[in-house]
Design a protein around this motif. Structure first.
Motif, PDB file in Angstrom:
ATOM      1  N   TYR A  59      -6.447   5.163   1.460  1.00 38.90           N
ATOM      2  CA  TYR A  59      -5.141   5.110   2.117  1.00 38.90           C
ATOM      3  C   TYR A  59      -5.015   5.933   3.405  1.00 38.90           C
ATOM      4  O   TYR A  59      -4.081   5.705   4.168  1.00 38.90           O
ATOM      5  N   ILE A  60      -5.910   6.866   3.642  1.00 40.66           N
ATOM      6  CA  ILE A  60      -5.798   7.728   4.824  1.00 40.66           C
ATOM      7  C   ILE A  60      -6.778   7.328   5.917  1.00 40.66           C
ATOM      8  O   ILE A  60      -6.444   7.355   7.102  1.00 40.66           O
ATOM      9  N   SER A  61      -7.974   6.949   5.527  1.00 37.75           N
ATOM     10  CA  SER A  61      -9.002   6.599   6.499  1.00 37.75           C
ATOM     11  C   SER A  61      -8.560   5.448   7.398  1.00 37.75           C
ATOM     12  O   SER A  61      -7.980   4.461   6.936  1.00 37.75           O
ATOM     13  N   ILE A  62      -8.841   5.583   8.688  1.00 37.29           N
ATOM     14  CA  ILE A  62      -8.475   4.528   9.639  1.00 37.29           C
ATOM     15  C   ILE A  62      -9.329   3.277   9.424  1.00 37.29           C
ATOM     16  O   ILE A  62      -9.006   2.212   9.969  1.00 37.29           O
ATOM     17  N   LEU A  63     -10.386   3.390   8.643  1.00 33.88           N
ATOM     18  CA  LEU A  63     -11.247   2.243   8.364  1.00 33.88           C
ATOM     19  C   LEU A  63     -10.762   1.435   7.165  1.00 33.88           C
ATOM     20  O   LEU A  63     -11.270   0.349   6.910  1.00 33.88           O
ATOM     21  N   LYS A  99      -6.066  -0.641   3.707  1.00 30.05           N
ATOM     22  CA  LYS A  99      -4.819  -0.219   3.061  1.00 30.05           C
ATOM     23  C   LYS A  99      -4.299   1.092   3.648  1.00 30.05           C
ATOM     24  O   LYS A  99      -3.531   1.806   3.005  1.00 30.05           O
ATOM     25  N   GLU A 100      -4.708   1.389   4.856  1.00 32.07           N
ATOM     26  CA  GLU A 100      -4.265   2.633   5.492  1.00 32.07           C
ATOM     27  C   GLU A 100      -2.747   2.682   5.605  1.00 32.07           C
ATOM     28  O   GLU A 100      -2.105   1.712   6.024  1.00 32.07           O
ATOM     29  N   VAL A 101      -2.151   3.798   5.220  1.00 33.16           N
ATOM     30  CA  VAL A 101      -0.704   3.968   5.345  1.00 33.16           C
ATOM     31  C   VAL A 101      -0.383   4.624   6.687  1.00 33.16           C
ATOM     32  O   VAL A 101      -1.237   5.252   7.310  1.00 33.16           O
ATOM     33  N   GLU A 146       0.816  -1.213   0.000  1.00 32.69           N
ATOM     34  CA  GLU A 146       0.000   0.000   0.000  1.00 32.69           C
ATOM     35  C   GLU A 146       0.850   1.264   0.000  1.00 32.69           C
ATOM     36  O   GLU A 146       0.406   2.312  -0.484  1.00 32.69           O
ATOM     37  N   ASN A 147       2.071   1.173   0.524  1.00 33.86           N
ATOM     38  CA  ASN A 147       2.945   2.350   0.511  1.00 33.86           C
ATOM     39  C   ASN A 147       3.285   2.771  -0.920  1.00 33.86           C
ATOM     40  O   ASN A 147       3.234   3.963  -1.255  1.00 33.86           O
ATOM     41  N   MET A 148       3.631   1.804  -1.754  1.00 35.33           N
ATOM     42  CA  MET A 148       3.920   2.114  -3.151  1.00 35.33           C
ATOM     43  C   MET A 148       2.662   2.545  -3.895  1.00 35.33           C
ATOM     44  O   MET A 148       2.690   3.486  -4.696  1.00 35.33           O
ATOM     45  N   LEU A 149       1.550   1.881  -3.624  1.00 31.05           N
ATOM     46  CA  LEU A 149       0.293   2.242  -4.283  1.00 31.05           C
ATOM     47  C   LEU A 149      -0.102   3.675  -3.951  1.00 31.05           C
ATOM     48  O   LEU A 149      -0.549   4.429  -4.820  1.00 31.05           O
TER      49      LEU A 149
END
Length: 224
Positions: free
Chosen positions: A154-158, A161-163, A123-126
């Motif tokens: 990528y941002i939501s805590i739900l 794929k949260e970074v 998910e970091n690369m995505l």
């Protein structure tokens, strides 16, 4: 006279009973008729509910389709890898010199991304790729839509794929999401880039994936 009056009284009572019975019968006959409208209304109500549910499902499907299209083609266009030629021996050697050189090469990003997948941190690369594409967007409505999708992905805590972002960057994003711009995720992208550089990149350089690729290309090289 008395008997005649009695007979007339009986007839009147008989007529009244028949009238009462006749009045009740239609009422009883009307009940099924009344039930039908209720049944019809019930069916209509049920149909409306079903219709509403169907419409809601369609709207949800349309929304998901818009999200899918808006989510930068990280999910579709780069599901496994970016379109690029196979790396050369020189390319792979350059990857070992710096993380910047690795990330500047599409083949390098592909190889590194496959390594991240084995570490469950793809998910970091995505996210980084999504931010790269997002920063090039100029259409205001597209920026708002893509910003929302990136946030949810990528941002939501739900999100699964949260970074990993610190509270300062996360709070800044939350503020910027009120009126997103193409720079909304700049700080977050830099933080994830730095995280990959310090944490994942050294392990990749020492991984069998990188070493085997380097050895294979070295064996195939005319120089060898």
């Amino acid at each position: 006279m008395g008997s005649e009056r009695m007979e007339m009284r009986k007839r009147q009572m008989s007529v009244q009973q028949e009238s009462a019975a006749g009045g009740t019968a239609p009422a009883q006959q009307d009940q099924p008729g009344q039930a039908n409208p209720r049944g019809s209304n019930a069916c209509c109500f049920c149909w409306c509910c079903c219709c509403s549910c169907s419409c809601l499902t369609i709207r949800n499907e349309d929304r998901d389709e818009r999200n899918r299209k808006a989510s930068y083609d990280v999910k579709e266009g780069t599901t496994d890898c970016e379109d690029c030629p196979k790396p050369t021996l020189e390319d792979v050697r350059l990857w070992g010199q710096s993380f910047d050189k690795l990330m500047c090469c599409p083949a390098g990003r592909n190889s590194f991304r496959q390594f991240l997948r084995t570490e469950f941190s793809e998910e970091n690369m995505l996210f980084w790729l999504a931010c790269e594409e997002f920063s090039k967007e100029t259409n205001k409505s597209a920026i708002e839509e893509k910003a929302r999708v990136i946030y949810e992905d990528y941002i939501s805590i739900l999100s699964p794929k949260e970074v990993s972002l610190d509270s300062r960057v996360r709070e800044a994003i939350n503020r910027n999401m009120l009126e997103p711009t193409s720079h909304t995720f700049d700080d977050a992208q830099l933080q994830i880039y730095t995280l990959m550089q310090r944490d994942s990149y050294p392990r990749y350089m020492n991984s069998p994936a990188y070493k085997n690729l380097l050895n294979t290309l070295s064996e195939q090289s005319p120089e060898s």
